[in-house]
Motif scaffolding. Structure first.
Motif, PDB file in Angstrom:
ATOM      1  N   LYS A 113      -9.676 -19.877 -93.052  1.00 19.14           N
ATOM      2  CA  LYS A 113     -10.369 -20.684 -94.058  1.00 19.14           C
ATOM      3  C   LYS A 113     -11.306 -19.804 -94.878  1.00 19.14           C
ATOM      4  O   LYS A 113     -11.335 -19.896 -96.118  1.00 19.14           O
ATOM      5  CB  LYS A 113     -11.154 -21.806 -93.376  1.00 19.14           C
ATOM      6  N   ALA A 114     -12.062 -18.942 -94.190  1.00 18.97           N
ATOM      7  CA  ALA A 114     -12.971 -18.038 -94.892  1.00 18.97           C
ATOM      8  C   ALA A 114     -12.192 -17.092 -95.801  1.00 18.97           C
ATOM      9  O   ALA A 114     -12.607 -16.810 -96.936  1.00 18.97           O
ATOM     10  CB  ALA A 114     -13.798 -17.245 -93.883  1.00 18.97           C
ATOM     11  N   TYR A 115     -11.028 -16.606 -95.322  1.00 17.86           N
ATOM     12  CA  TYR A 115     -10.203 -15.695 -96.122  1.00 17.86           C
ATOM     13  C   TYR A 115      -9.723 -16.383 -97.399  1.00 17.86           C
ATOM     14  O   TYR A 115      -9.762 -15.797 -98.488  1.00 17.86           O
ATOM     15  CB  TYR A 115      -9.020 -15.228 -95.282  1.00 17.86           C
ATOM     16  N   ASN A 116      -9.280 -17.625 -97.278  1.00 20.57           N
ATOM     17  CA  ASN A 116      -8.813 -18.371 -98.460  1.00 20.57           C
ATOM     18  C   ASN A 116      -9.956 -18.629 -99.442  1.00 20.57           C
ATOM     19  O   ASN A 116      -9.782 -18.522-100.653  1.00 20.57           O
ATOM     20  CB  ASN A 116      -8.186 -19.703 -98.029  1.00 20.57           C
ATOM     21  N   HIS A 124     -10.741 -15.716-101.676  1.00 21.84           N
ATOM     22  CA  HIS A 124      -9.786 -15.435-102.754  1.00 21.84           C
ATOM     23  C   HIS A 124      -9.919 -16.409-103.917  1.00 21.84           C
ATOM     24  O   HIS A 124      -9.390 -16.136-104.998  1.00 21.84           O
ATOM     25  CB  HIS A 124      -8.345 -15.473-102.212  1.00 21.84           C
ATOM     26  N   SER A 125     -10.588 -17.514-103.691  1.00 21.23           N
ATOM     27  CA  SER A 125     -10.676 -18.526-104.753  1.00 21.23           C
ATOM     28  C   SER A 125     -12.072 -18.667-105.342  1.00 21.23           C
ATOM     29  O   SER A 125     -12.274 -19.462-106.255  1.00 21.23           O
ATOM     30  CB  SER A 125     -10.210 -19.883-104.214  1.00 21.23           C
ATOM     31  N   HIS A 126     -13.044 -17.905-104.813  1.00 21.05           N
ATOM     32  CA  HIS A 126     -14.413 -17.993-105.322  1.00 21.05           C
ATOM     33  C   HIS A 126     -15.024 -16.594-105.391  1.00 21.05           C
ATOM     34  O   HIS A 126     -14.628 -15.690-104.647  1.00 21.05           O
ATOM     35  CB  HIS A 126     -15.283 -18.875-104.411  1.00 21.05           C
ATOM     36  N   SER A 127     -15.996 -16.443-106.250  1.00 20.79           N
ATOM     37  CA  SER A 127     -16.729 -15.184-106.340  1.00 20.79           C
ATOM     38  C   SER A 127     -17.771 -15.113-105.231  1.00 20.79           C
ATOM     39  O   SER A 127     -18.101 -16.134-104.597  1.00 20.79           O
ATOM     40  CB  SER A 127     -17.418 -15.068-107.703  1.00 20.79           C
ATOM     41  N   ALA A 128     -18.313 -13.920-105.039  1.00 18.88           N
ATOM     42  CA  ALA A 128     -19.338 -13.745-104.013  1.00 18.88           C
ATOM     43  C   ALA A 128     -20.555 -14.606-104.307  1.00 18.88           C
ATOM     44  O   ALA A 128     -21.153 -15.204-103.397  1.00 18.88           O
ATOM     45  CB  ALA A 128     -19.741 -12.270-103.921  1.00 18.88           C
ATOM     46  N   GLU A 129     -20.934 -14.693-105.594  1.00 18.65           N
ATOM     47  CA  GLU A 129     -22.093 -15.499-105.973  1.00 18.65           C
ATOM     48  C   GLU A 129     -21.863 -16.975-105.679  1.00 18.65           C
ATOM     49  O   GLU A 129     -22.759 -17.676-105.187  1.00 18.65           O
ATOM     50  CB  GLU A 129     -22.413 -15.297-107.454  1.00 18.65           C
ATOM     51  N   GLU A 130     -20.659 -17.461-105.997  1.00 23.65           N
ATOM     52  CA  GLU A 130     -20.338 -18.869-105.729  1.00 23.65           C
ATOM     53  C   GLU A 130     -20.370 -19.164-104.230  1.00 23.65           C
ATOM     54  O   GLU A 130     -20.892 -20.202-103.792  1.00 23.65           O
ATOM     55  CB  GLU A 130     -18.961 -19.216-106.298  1.00 23.65           C
ATOM     56  N   GLU A 189     -22.038 -23.636 -93.042  1.00 25.45           N
ATOM     57  CA  GLU A 189     -22.614 -22.494 -93.751  1.00 25.45           C
ATOM     58  C   GLU A 189     -22.006 -21.190 -93.231  1.00 25.45           C
ATOM     59  O   GLU A 189     -21.728 -20.262 -94.009  1.00 25.45           O
ATOM     60  CB  GLU A 189     -24.129 -22.471 -93.545  1.00 25.45           C
ATOM     61  N   LYS A 190     -21.745 -21.134 -91.941  1.00 25.80           N
ATOM     62  CA  LYS A 190     -21.216 -19.921 -91.332  1.00 25.80           C
ATOM     63  C   LYS A 190     -19.851 -19.545 -91.901  1.00 25.80           C
ATOM     64  O   LYS A 190     -19.557 -18.361 -92.106  1.00 25.80           O
ATOM     65  CB  LYS A 190     -21.133 -20.116 -89.813  1.00 25.80           C
ATOM     66  N   VAL A 191     -19.001 -20.541 -92.177  1.00 27.22           N
ATOM     67  CA  VAL A 191     -17.679 -20.271 -92.741  1.00 27.22           C
ATOM     68  C   VAL A 191     -17.813 -19.587 -94.103  1.00 27.22           C
ATOM     69  O   VAL A 191     -17.092 -18.630 -94.410  1.00 27.22           O
ATOM     70  CB  VAL A 191     -16.861 -21.572 -92.871  1.00 27.22           C
ATOM     71  N   TYR A 192     -18.754 -20.054 -94.924  1.00 31.68           N
ATOM     72  CA  TYR A 192     -18.943 -19.445 -96.242  1.00 31.68           C
ATOM     73  C   TYR A 192     -19.519 -18.035 -96.122  1.00 31.68           C
ATOM     74  O   TYR A 192     -19.178 -17.155 -96.927  1.00 31.68           O
ATOM     75  CB  TYR A 192     -19.837 -20.335 -97.109  1.00 31.68           C
ATOM     76  N   LEU A 193     -20.377 -17.814 -95.146  1.00 29.34           N
ATOM     77  CA  LEU A 193     -20.888 -16.458 -94.946  1.00 29.34           C
ATOM     78  C   LEU A 193     -19.770 -15.521 -94.481  1.00 29.34           C
ATOM     79  O   LEU A 193     -19.726 -14.350 -94.874  1.00 29.34           O
ATOM     80  CB  LEU A 193     -22.026 -16.469 -93.937  1.00 29.34           C
ATOM     81  N   GLU A 194     -18.847 -16.039 -93.657  1.00 31.93           N
ATOM     82  CA  GLU A 194     -17.690 -15.239 -93.256  1.00 31.93           C
ATOM     83  C   GLU A 194     -16.833 -14.909 -94.473  1.00 31.93           C
ATOM     84  O   GLU A 194     -16.303 -13.792 -94.590  1.00 31.93           O
ATOM     85  CB  GLU A 194     -16.868 -15.987 -92.208  1.00 31.93           C
ATOM     86  N   ALA A 195     -16.695 -15.877 -95.399  1.00 37.22           N
ATOM     87  CA  ALA A 195     -15.936 -15.629 -96.624  1.00 37.22           C
ATOM     88  C   ALA A 195     -16.600 -14.545 -97.462  1.00 37.22           C
ATOM     89  O   ALA A 195     -15.931 -13.688 -98.050  1.00 37.22           O
ATOM     90  CB  ALA A 195     -15.815 -16.931 -97.435  1.00 37.22           C
ATOM     91  N   TYR A 196     -17.927 -14.566 -97.503  1.00 37.86           N
ATOM     92  CA  TYR A 196     -18.672 -13.544 -98.251  1.00 37.86           C
ATOM     93  C   TYR A 196     -18.381 -12.159 -97.686  1.00 37.86           C
ATOM     94  O   TYR A 196     -18.172 -11.186 -98.439  1.00 37.86           O
ATOM     95  CB  TYR A 196     -20.171 -13.848 -98.176  1.00 37.86           C
ATOM     96  N   CYS A 229     -15.699 -11.310 -96.027  1.00 32.43           N
ATOM     97  CA  CYS A 229     -14.296 -10.973 -96.324  1.00 32.43           C
ATOM     98  C   CYS A 229     -14.236 -10.228 -97.664  1.00 32.43           C
ATOM     99  O   CYS A 229     -13.460  -9.276 -97.826  1.00 32.43           O
ATOM    100  CB  CYS A 229     -13.437 -12.242 -96.389  1.00 32.43           C
ATOM    101  N   ILE A 230     -15.044 -10.689 -98.633  1.00 31.36           N
ATOM    102  CA  ILE A 230     -15.078 -10.002 -99.934  1.00 31.36           C
ATOM    103  C   ILE A 230     -15.616  -8.581 -99.768  1.00 31.36           C
ATOM    104  O   ILE A 230     -15.117  -7.624-100.389  1.00 31.36           O
ATOM    105  CB  ILE A 230     -15.953 -10.805-100.925  1.00 31.36           C
ATOM    106  N   GLN A 231     -16.653  -8.419 -98.939  1.00 26.54           N
ATOM    107  CA  GLN A 231     -17.224  -7.097 -98.731  1.00 26.54           C
ATOM    108  C   GLN A 231     -16.237  -6.147 -98.066  1.00 26.54           C
ATOM    109  O   GLN A 231     -16.356  -4.916 -98.225  1.00 26.54           O
ATOM    110  CB  GLN A 231     -18.477  -7.204 -97.848  1.00 26.54           C
ATOM    111  N   LEU A 232     -15.243  -6.688 -97.361  1.00 22.90           N
ATOM    112  CA  LEU A 232     -14.291  -5.853 -96.616  1.00 22.90           C
ATOM    113  C   LEU A 232     -13.005  -5.586 -97.391  1.00 22.90           C
ATOM    114  O   LEU A 232     -12.077  -5.000 -96.866  1.00 22.90           O
ATOM    115  CB  LEU A 232     -13.954  -6.526 -95.279  1.00 22.90           C
ATOM    116  N   ARG A 233     -12.914  -6.018 -98.623  1.00 20.61           N
ATOM    117  CA  ARG A 233     -11.707  -5.748 -99.414  1.00 20.61           C
ATOM    118  C   ARG A 233     -11.649  -4.276 -99.822  1.00 20.61           C
ATOM    119  O   ARG A 233     -12.686  -3.682-100.112  1.00 20.61           O
ATOM    120  CB  ARG A 233     -11.674  -6.634-100.656  1.00 20.61           C
TER     121      ARG A 233
END
Length: 483
Positions: free
Chosen positions: A301-304, A307-313, A470-477, A479-483
């Protein structure tokens, strides 16, 4: 075990499960090292101490510190999830006096029943029977059904059985004796006689520091399941009294060591392990792929999202859920000095500051009245904020380590930094588990506050739900840092 030792606790830890974790989904998650952690609460964390024969230990601490859990674990009522307990001799626990009786049997029959449950032979109870009955003043009632006795009479016979069977170790509850005035005096004198012979080792839970100072030669201070101090009565009681006055928990070596220790690994029952393995194999035969996807659900979920939102969002969505936590706890963070969280992060990581100390400093600087109804909930909210700052610092450090590890690999070994990081996902889960455990402690504080205020505990579950979202969105953030 040394013959002079009466009791040894080595890293004893006890955990409770707040919900059913035996569902198929939960078992599959555990199989893939993605066990639900929100339903686990550690009531004791690596408690270690030793008592010599004849010692009298006083156990002190606030409500919820783990005192009763410790006594139940030593007595054998609860099994530790990790650690070892070594006892030298027979043990008698005056905790739940009414347990172990059959209401339809007579008083005399129950004396033998309770004695058998305590591990004594019929011959031994024969030799003690008259002494037990006379001590409890139950001679006229020995042939009566147990159900016909008053609550006071039941307590008297239970106390007489427990205290007259010559235990090597005796555990006393906050109430030193039971029954009416005369019986209380007699039982108190009997307990003092037992403990003064130098052969019996005693453990006493008490909120009376005066009693602890007078009757004990060693004191154990517990706080939220952790051992704060263990030593002579004056030193420990003086430190505890100071803590009650200023609310600042001393950063003792025991507390610092507990913070730096790796996650507790519970010991497992072999039969249970075999049964779980068999169930795992059965489940794998029909749901291996689906189980893997389910186990990694939050990560996917965090990975998806990444890919669909920016880090700021993404950080904006995470902040929204954090705002929901503030609103639920009735906290206004507008006056908070957020630099305190930032400046205190390294001190918390080093074990020099606790989350509570950071939160209290923030709330007090914001001018919240300590006597106001929402003061303690405001501190809880600030504790969660402090945990968030520390967790993000931990994750920032791990991202740097992952990038360095990826760059040190031969070119072409991994397609991307994200793929390399996924092969080391256990390190992220270990940090998540540590963060979940820290937030769980705050959630338990919130529950206690709500209970004291006569409010529904559903608010605590709501706060936990916001935290996990909130934790899921932080994991998504990240994921962006690890690209």
């Amino acid at each position: 075990m040394d013959s002079n030792k009466a009791l040894i606790l080595d890293g004893v830890s006890v955990r409770y499960r707040k919900s059913d974790s035996r569902s198929a989904a939960s078992i599959i998650k555990r199989l893939f090292k993605r066990e639900e952690r929100s339903n686990t609460f550690w009531a004791l964390k690596r408690i270690s101490f030793e008592l010599e024969k004849g010692d009298m230990l006083g156990v002190i601490g606030k409500n919820g510190a783990g005192k009763s859990t410790l006594m139940k674990t030593i007595s054998g009522t609860l099994a530790p999830a990790a650690g070892e307990i070594h006892k030298n001799g027979t043990l008698c626990a005056l905790l739940e006096l009414s347990a172990g009786f059959d209401k339809e049997m007579t008083v005399k029959e129950n004396v033998y029943l309770r004695g058998a449950l305590l591990g004594y032979s019929k011959e031994f109870i024969d030799s003690k029977y008259d002494e037990i009955i006379d001590f409890a003043d139950m001679r006229d009632f020995e042939d009566n059904p147990f159900r016909t006795l008053s609550s006071g009479m039941k307590s008297r016979i239970a106390f007489a059985i427990a205290s007259l069977v010559e235990p090597d170790i005796i555990i006393l509850d906050e109430v030193f004796a039971v029954g009416d005035g005369d019986f209380k005096k007699k039982s108190r004198e009997h307990m003092q006689k037992i403990l003064s012979d130098g052969k019996t080792t005693g453990l006493m839970v008490s909120h009376s520091l005066g009693s602890v100072r007078r009757q004990c030669n060693k004191v154990l201070w517990l706080d939220k399941g952790r051992m704060v101090m263990f030593g002579d009565p004056n030193t420990v009681c003086d430190a505890y009294e100071k803590y009650l006055e200023d609310g600042v928990l001393p950063q003792t070596e025991s507390i610092k060591a507990a913070k730096k220790m790796p996650p507790i690994k519970p010991k497992h029952n072999k039969g249970k392990i075999i049964a779980e393995i068999m169930l795992f194999v059965s489940l794998l035969s029909v749901a291996a792929v689906g189980g893997f996807i389910w186990a990694q659900y939050d990560l996917f979920k965090a990975y998806n999202i990444s890919h669909s939102h920016s880090a700021e969002e993404i950080l904006g969505y995470a902040d929204n859920y954090h705002t929901f936590i503030y609103d639920a706890l009735g906290t206004d963070p507008e006056k908070w000095d957020y630099s305190i969280f930032k400046d205190s992060t390294q001190a918390v990581l080093d074990g020099d500051l606790s989350y509570y100390e950071v939160a209290k400093k923030v709330v007090q600087k914001a001018g919240v009245d300590p006597d106001s109804e929402n003061y303690r909930l405001s501190i809880a909210a600030a504790e969660i904020e402090a945990i968030k700052h520390v967790q993000m610092a931990r994750l920032d450090g791990l991202v740097v380590e992952m990038r360095e590890g990826f760059e040190s690999e031969p070119e072409g070994t991994y397609r991307s930094l994200l793929v390399y990081s996924y092969t080391n996902y256990d390190r992220f889960y270990d940090l998540e588990a540590e963060c979940d455990a820290e937030v769980t402690e705050v959630i338990e504080e919130i529950r206690e506050i709500l209970r004291e205020q006569g409010q529904s505990e559903a608010l605590a579950d709501q706060v936990w739900s916001y935290y996990t979202s909130e934790k899921v969105y932080l994991e998504a953030y990240y994921c962006i840092q690890l690209r």
